[in-house]
Design a protein around this motif. Sequence first.
Motif, mmCIF file in Angstrom:
data_model
loop_
_atom_site.group_PDB
_atom_site.id
_atom_site.type_symbol
_atom_site.label_atom_id
_atom_site.label_comp_id
_atom_site.label_asym_id
_atom_site.label_seq_id
_atom_site.Cartn_x
_atom_site.Cartn_y
_atom_site.Cartn_z
ATOM 1 N N PRO A 85 24.786 62.250 54.202
ATOM 2 C CA PRO A 85 23.914 62.880 54.964
ATOM 3 C C PRO A 85 24.323 62.804 56.598
ATOM 4 C CG PRO A 85 22.731 61.563 53.502
ATOM 5 C CD PRO A 85 24.186 61.327 53.336
ATOM 6 N N LEU A 86 24.812 61.615 57.011
ATOM 7 C CA LEU A 86 25.170 61.476 58.158
ATOM 8 C C LEU A 86 26.433 62.305 58.606
ATOM 9 C CD1 LEU A 86 24.708 57.551 58.881
ATOM 10 C CD2 LEU A 86 23.321 59.354 59.947
ATOM 11 N N ALA A 87 27.442 62.246 57.867
ATOM 12 C CA ALA A 87 28.606 63.249 57.995
ATOM 13 C C ALA A 87 27.926 64.665 58.084
ATOM 14 C CB ALA A 87 29.604 63.073 57.061
ATOM 15 N N ARG A 88 27.102 65.089 57.049
ATOM 16 C CA ARG A 88 26.607 66.554 57.085
ATOM 17 C C ARG A 88 25.733 66.764 58.491
ATOM 18 N NH1 ARG A 88 22.264 69.607 54.491
ATOM 19 N NH2 ARG A 88 22.894 71.516 54.259
ATOM 20 N N PHE A 89 24.935 65.880 58.951
ATOM 21 C CA PHE A 89 24.458 66.116 60.215
ATOM 22 C C PHE A 89 25.366 66.326 61.297
ATOM 23 C CE2 PHE A 89 22.450 64.229 63.967
ATOM 24 C CZ PHE A 89 21.386 65.284 64.106
ATOM 25 N N GLU A 90 26.406 65.623 61.379
ATOM 26 C CA GLU A 90 27.423 65.867 62.328
ATOM 27 C C GLU A 90 28.123 67.101 62.453
ATOM 28 O OE1 GLU A 90 31.428 63.465 64.174
ATOM 29 O OE2 GLU A 90 30.091 62.493 62.595
ATOM 30 N N GLU A 91 28.424 67.375 61.121
ATOM 31 C CA GLU A 91 28.810 68.939 60.956
ATOM 32 C C GLU A 91 27.998 69.922 61.394
ATOM 33 O OE1 GLU A 91 31.996 69.898 60.169
ATOM 34 O OE2 GLU A 91 32.683 67.737 60.239
ATOM 35 N N GLN A 92 26.561 69.705 61.108
ATOM 36 C CA GLN A 92 25.579 70.639 61.459
ATOM 37 C C GLN A 92 25.797 70.701 63.269
ATOM 38 O OE1 GLN A 92 21.891 69.345 59.556
ATOM 39 N NE2 GLN A 92 22.708 70.605 57.728
ATOM 40 N N LEU A 93 25.740 69.766 63.718
ATOM 41 C CA LEU A 93 25.880 69.821 64.960
ATOM 42 C C LEU A 93 27.150 70.515 65.588
ATOM 43 C CD1 LEU A 93 24.739 66.045 66.108
ATOM 44 C CD2 LEU A 93 23.310 68.062 66.157
ATOM 45 N N ASP A 94 28.149 70.220 64.908
ATOM 46 C CA ASP A 94 29.388 71.219 65.388
ATOM 47 C C ASP A 94 29.285 72.550 65.033
ATOM 48 O OD1 ASP A 94 30.505 68.419 66.217
ATOM 49 O OD2 ASP A 94 31.697 68.321 64.189
ATOM 50 N N ALA A 95 28.405 72.737 63.904
ATOM 51 C CA ALA A 95 28.448 74.344 63.710
ATOM 52 C C ALA A 95 27.397 75.075 64.732
ATOM 53 C CB ALA A 95 27.787 74.514 62.192
ATOM 54 N N ILE A 96 26.751 74.404 65.649
ATOM 55 C CA ILE A 96 25.702 75.084 66.511
ATOM 56 C C ILE A 96 26.742 76.100 67.440
ATOM 57 C CG2 ILE A 96 24.376 74.989 68.437
ATOM 58 C CD1 ILE A 96 23.491 72.235 67.306
ATOM 59 N N GLY A 97 26.178 77.036 67.379
ATOM 60 C CA GLY A 97 27.098 78.151 68.137
ATOM 61 C C GLY A 97 28.170 78.851 67.378
ATOM 62 N N SER A 98 28.498 78.403 66.349
ATOM 63 C CA SER A 98 29.527 79.174 65.562
ATOM 64 C C SER A 98 28.827 80.293 64.416
ATOM 65 C CB SER A 98 30.259 78.336 64.564
ATOM 66 O OG SER A 98 29.454 77.804 63.391
ATOM 67 N N THR A 99 29.563 81.231 63.952
ATOM 68 C CA THR A 99 28.885 82.263 63.006
ATOM 69 C C THR A 99 28.692 81.769 61.700
ATOM 70 O OG1 THR A 99 31.187 82.656 62.245
ATOM 71 C CG2 THR A 99 30.383 83.988 64.017
ATOM 72 N N THR A 100 29.046 80.308 61.304
ATOM 73 C CA THR A 100 28.523 79.825 59.838
ATOM 74 C C THR A 100 27.127 79.260 60.205
ATOM 75 O OG1 THR A 100 30.771 79.195 59.624
ATOM 76 C CG2 THR A 100 29.029 78.265 58.288
ATOM 77 N N PRO A 101 26.143 79.724 59.160
ATOM 78 C CA PRO A 101 24.678 79.310 59.241
ATOM 79 C C PRO A 101 24.772 77.488 59.040
ATOM 80 C CG PRO A 101 25.155 80.906 57.845
ATOM 81 C CD PRO A 101 26.450 80.851 58.203
ATOM 82 N N VAL A 102 23.913 77.096 59.753
ATOM 83 C CA VAL A 102 23.912 75.688 59.690
ATOM 84 C C VAL A 102 23.714 75.109 58.360
ATOM 85 C CG1 VAL A 102 22.662 73.303 60.497
ATOM 86 C CG2 VAL A 102 23.257 75.223 62.354
ATOM 87 N N SER A 103 22.796 75.775 57.386
ATOM 88 C CA SER A 103 22.472 75.389 56.192
ATOM 89 C C SER A 103 23.629 75.333 55.027
ATOM 90 C CB SER A 103 21.333 76.215 55.674
ATOM 91 O OG SER A 103 21.745 77.706 55.693
#
Length: 138
Positions: A85-103
Amino acid sequence: MVSDGRSESLDGIAVGVAEPDESGTPTESPTPGETTSEDEWPFPEDEPRFDDPDTDPGAEPDRSGIFFGLILAGWGVIEFRYARPLARFEEQLDAIGSTTPVSEVEPAEWKVALTKLVGVVFALVGLYLIGQGIVMQN
């Protein structure tokens, strides 16, 4: 304006108008950082210059290492236990602003393994600090 003449003569020396000294022997002043005989350490050399808990029997032991060790070991255990979950949260933060949905973002396996490894290192360093603090108190 009344002056003692000292500042005027120093200003003249700085500008290069006045002569430094009429006696012919230049007076040496210490450069910044240089000590003179009056500036020596005022305490005898046989007394300690700092409060050393090893030499002062009445000093309280420092418990900050134990406290920091507990925090570090606790964070290491949490990071190891919840690595995905911590690694997923970090990847979600990295995905902000990209075309990939955070979910839809998932962490790579190497990132989860690295998070677990860092958690183990934190826990071991924390346990070491706790052990050092306990040993130093006795």
